[in-house]
Structure formats: structure tokens, C-alpha cells
Design an enzyme around this catalytic site. Structure first.
Site, PDB file in Angstrom:
ATOM      1  N   ALA A  32       0.871  -1.189   0.000  1.00 17.43           N
ATOM      2  CA  ALA A  32       0.000   0.000   0.000  1.00 17.43           C
ATOM      3  C   ALA A  32       0.910   1.242   0.000  1.00 17.43           C
ATOM      4  O   ALA A  32       0.837   2.093   0.871  1.00 17.43           O
ATOM      5  CB  ALA A  32      -0.964   0.000   1.182  1.00 17.43           C
ATOM      6  N   GLY A  36       5.787   8.535   0.731  1.00 19.85           N
ATOM      7  CA  GLY A  36       6.796   8.360   1.781  1.00 19.85           C
ATOM      8  C   GLY A  36       7.710   7.177   1.457  1.00 19.85           C
ATOM      9  O   GLY A  36       8.937   7.254   1.614  1.00 19.85           O
ATOM     10  N   HIS A  37       7.117   6.079   0.967  1.00 22.29           N
ATOM     11  CA  HIS A  37       7.935   4.912   0.596  1.00 22.29           C
ATOM     12  C   HIS A  37       8.838   5.255  -0.592  1.00 22.29           C
ATOM     13  O   HIS A  37       9.994   4.835  -0.646  1.00 22.29           O
ATOM     14  CB  HIS A  37       7.037   3.736   0.184  1.00 22.29           C
ATOM     15  CG  HIS A  37       6.239   3.150   1.301  1.00 22.29           C
ATOM     16  ND1 HIS A  37       4.862   3.223   1.345  1.00 22.29           N
ATOM     17  CD2 HIS A  37       6.610   2.479   2.413  1.00 22.29           C
ATOM     18  CE1 HIS A  37       4.427   2.611   2.435  1.00 22.29           C
ATOM     19  NE2 HIS A  37       5.465   2.158   3.107  1.00 22.29           N
ATOM     20  N   GLN A  61       3.521  -8.465  13.814  1.00 18.85           N
ATOM     21  CA  GLN A  61       3.588  -7.124  14.422  1.00 18.85           C
ATOM     22  C   GLN A  61       2.215  -6.493  14.642  1.00 18.85           C
ATOM     23  O   GLN A  61       2.121  -5.345  15.041  1.00 18.85           O
ATOM     24  CB  GLN A  61       4.485  -6.200  13.597  1.00 18.85           C
ATOM     25  CG  GLN A  61       3.924  -5.749  12.261  1.00 18.85           C
ATOM     26  CD  GLN A  61       4.942  -4.949  11.473  1.00 18.85           C
ATOM     27  OE1 GLN A  61       5.889  -5.500  10.909  1.00 18.85           O
ATOM     28  NE2 GLN A  61       4.773  -3.641  11.404  1.00 18.85           N
ATOM     29  N   GLY A 148      11.053   5.281   7.563  1.00 17.37           N
ATOM     30  CA  GLY A 148      10.482   6.620   7.686  1.00 17.37           C
ATOM     31  C   GLY A 148      10.484   7.091   9.137  1.00 17.37           C
ATOM     32  O   GLY A 148      10.147   6.322  10.045  1.00 17.37           O
ATOM     33  N   LYS A 150       8.380   8.944  10.443  1.00 20.41           N
ATOM     34  CA  LYS A 150       7.025   9.013  11.002  1.00 20.41           C
ATOM     35  C   LYS A 150       6.911   7.998  12.149  1.00 20.41           C
ATOM     36  O   LYS A 150       6.251   8.251  13.137  1.00 20.41           O
ATOM     37  CB  LYS A 150       5.965   8.716   9.933  1.00 20.41           C
ATOM     38  CG  LYS A 150       4.552   8.701  10.506  1.00 20.41           C
ATOM     39  CD  LYS A 150       3.512   8.620   9.427  1.00 20.41           C
ATOM     40  CE  LYS A 150       3.390   7.257   8.815  1.00 20.41           C
ATOM     41  NZ  LYS A 150       2.863   6.235   9.758  1.00 20.41           N
TER      42      LYS A 150
HETATM   43  O1  PAF Z   1       6.983   0.395   8.860  1.00 27.38           O
HETATM   44  C1  PAF Z   1       6.523  -0.645   8.328  1.00 27.38           C
HETATM   45  O2  PAF Z   1       5.848  -0.608   7.277  1.00 27.38           O
HETATM   46  C2  PAF Z   1       6.793  -1.988   8.961  1.00 27.38           C
HETATM   47  O3  PAF Z   1       6.800  -1.893  10.345  1.00 27.38           O
HETATM   48  C3  PAF Z   1       8.069  -2.671   8.450  1.00 27.38           C
HETATM   49  C4  PAF Z   1       9.306  -1.886   8.797  1.00 27.38           C
HETATM   50  C5  PAF Z   1       7.979  -2.846   6.937  1.00 27.38           C
HETATM   51  C6  PAF Z   1       8.211  -4.061   9.071  1.00 27.38           C
HETATM   52  O4  PAF Z   1       7.147  -4.888   8.729  1.00 27.38           O
END
Ligand code: PAF
Length: 288
Positions: A32, A36-37, A61, A148, A150
Site C-alpha cells: 500500500a 513516503g515509501h 507485528q 520513515g 514518522k
Molecule cells: O513500517 C513498516 O511498514 C513496517 O513496520 C516494516 C518496517 C515494513 C516491518 O514490517
């Protein structure tokens, strides 16, 4: 750009590049993708020879099954954005390939980071981030990895992990990219309506107000003023803390350079986070 679905195929493509001494930059993502990415990919491009992006929604996570379920998925658009950003390799692995049955996930001692703000409100989240990022570091063995700011606590967690596990990776925190109204870009923004995007700019406005108040009031008074200001908007506040940038301890009476305000809030059921340095760190003076 080459896409890979298995870890093995990515690793064999990387081996010859590594043997040629190419510098590998890694950008981990959960897909998604947004501006920022792409900024992370651009940073990686400037500093490395080969840019590898992972797209993997890491189940370990998410402390909330509903949040995992609703995490936006946009693979086709993601691949197009990465192609345009001139990413070299993208890996989109399956859960079983990332965490095979016999795999022992890494965990580390997180201390206070795991007890405040994101740590407090998302129990287990940071250990999940450690699981997945350490696994990707093992697979890709990057020279540099980009995250990031953020998620400034996440950046601190990854730096701590690299130190504790003694990994040869340089962790780079990249400034937050914002929409014109100030809202920090986030994958979760895909779940907001246009009016929610506008309303959510209260987060940024509160942080900017915080900067102004920080020059006149103590951290405790600044925090209270920020909360009062925030509550004039329509979002539901989860936390607003002003903390020391390294120890992450709450600041009350006195400011320290780099003091940072972190906010988490809900627009409907979409959880948004952001942060800002309220008192600038003194800049290093260059004498020549
Ligand atoms: O920031 C994120 O999108 C996630 O925490 C990461 C670093 C890709 C780990 O799954």
C-alpha cells in the site's frame, strides 16, 4: 525491475551483485505504497547501487487481528510505483517462506521503548517488527536500510536491534513526507475519505502549535495546550506525549534538545500516528 516471489530466487539474483562489490540498499514495506515509501527508495538510490524493496504484511507485528485484516492491499499499484521509482528488485514472499517452521525468531531487550506510546498501546508490536526486519536483514544482507521517521520509535528499535545483534547494517531514518494539508503520508490513509483526510490534518496542526508553545512554556504546559487544541477537532486521541528523543522518558519541567512530541489518534477506526521535534537539536558547526 525484477520481482521475486521466493526468498531463494531473490538470494540467487543478489549473490552475483554482492560478489561484484555492489552496495545493497533495502527498503522494507508492508505494501500500500505512498510517496513516503518512494522517498525511501530515492534515498536508497542515491546511496546504493542496488535497491531492494520487500512487500510483506508481517502478521507478527499486529496486536489486533482486525487491523491486520483491514490493512490495505494494492499490489498492482505498488509494483507500478516501484517500477517508476526505478527500484531494482522487489520481493513479495509468503508467510511460510519468511517464517519456516524451524525458524527461531529474533527478539531483543527493548527496555522503555516498548513501554511508552506505541510500545504501551500496541503490546508485542515492536518485537514483531524485530522478528521481521532481522529476518529480512538475514535474507538480503543489505549495507543500508531505510525507514520513515514518522515511525520514530520503530527507527529507534531497529537501531537498538542492529546494536544488540551486532549486525553490519547502517540504519537510515528518512524525514516524513506529508500531504499539502500536513497529514503524514501513510498506507492507512487509503482507508480515509476525502473529508477524513482534511479532518486528520489536526494532527499536524497540533504538532506545529506545539513547536510555538514549546518556546514559551514547559513541556507539561505545552502538552496540555496541545491536547486542548487537538480536542477541538473530530479525531479521537489515544496519546499525546512529549519525550526525550533517546531515553523516550516523558518531559515535564525541562526541555532537552531534540525533544519530540508523538501523537496517536483515530479517525473512525483508522489509527494514525505522527511526531515532530519541538525543540531543535543544536546543529553541528562546520568550520571549513
Ligand atoms: O513500517 C513498516 O511498514 C513496517 O513496520 C516494516 C518496517 C515494513 C516491518 O514490517
Amino acid at each position: 525491475m525484477e520481482s521475486f516471489r521466493t526468498i531463494e530466487s531473490l538470494q540467487s539474483a543478489l549473490t552475483s551483485l554482492k560478489n561484484q562489490g555492489k552496495k545493497i540498499g533495502f527498503v522494507p514495506t508492508m505494501g500500500a505504497l505512498h510517496g513516503g515509501h518512494i522517498k525511501l527508495v530515492e534515498y536508497a538510490h542515491k546511496e546504493c547501487d542496488v535497491v531492494v524493496v520487500s512487500i510483506f504484511v508481517n502478521p507478527t507485528q499486529f496486536n489486533n487481528a482486525g487491523d491486520l485484516e483491514k490493512y490495505p492491499k494494492r499490489e498492482k499499484e505498488d509494483l507500478q510505483m516501484l517500477e517508476e521509482a526505478k527500484c531494482d528488485f522487489v520481493i513479495i514472499p509468503k508467510v511460510d517462506d519468511v517464517y519456516p517452521e524451524e525458524y527461531q525468531k529474533n527478539t531483543i531487550e527493548l527496555g522503555i521503548i516498548d513501554k511508552v506510546m506505541e510500545g504501551e498501546f500496541r503490546p508485542g508490536h515492536f518485537q514483531g517488527v524485530v522478528n521481521v526486519v532481522s529476518r529480512f536483514f538475514e535474507i538480503i544482507q543489505p549495507d543500508k536500510a531505510y525507514f520513515g521517521n514518522k515511525d520514530f520509535q520503530q527507527v529507534a528499535v531497529i537501531k537498538l536491534m542492529v546494536k544488540q545483534l551486532n549486525l553490519p547494517v547502517e540504519v537510515v531514518g528518512v524525514p516524513t513526507k506529508r500531504l499539502p494539508n500536513g497529514l503524514a503520508m501513510s498506507s492507512r490513509n487509503y482507508r480515509l475519505s476525502e473529508s477524513e483526510v482534511q479532518e486528520s490534518s489536526i494532527i499536524y496542526k497540533t504538532l506545529i502549535k506545539g513547536r510555538e508553545w514549546a518556546s514559551k512554556f514547559s513541556p507539561a504546559v505545552t502538552r496540555q495546550k496541545m491536547i486542548d487544541y487537538f480536542q477541538q477537532g473530530n479525531l479521537k486521541l489515544e496519546y499525546l506525549q512529549i519525550v526525550h528523543p533517546e531515553s523516550m522518558e516523558d518531559l515535564n519541567q525541562y526541555w532537552v534538545p531534540g525533544a519530540i512530541a508523538g501523537i496517536a489518534a483515530f479517525s473512525g477506526d483508522v489509527r494514525l500516528i505522527d511526531n515532530m521535534e519541538l525543540i531543535e537539536e543544536p546543529q553541528e558547526l562546520h568550520t571549513h
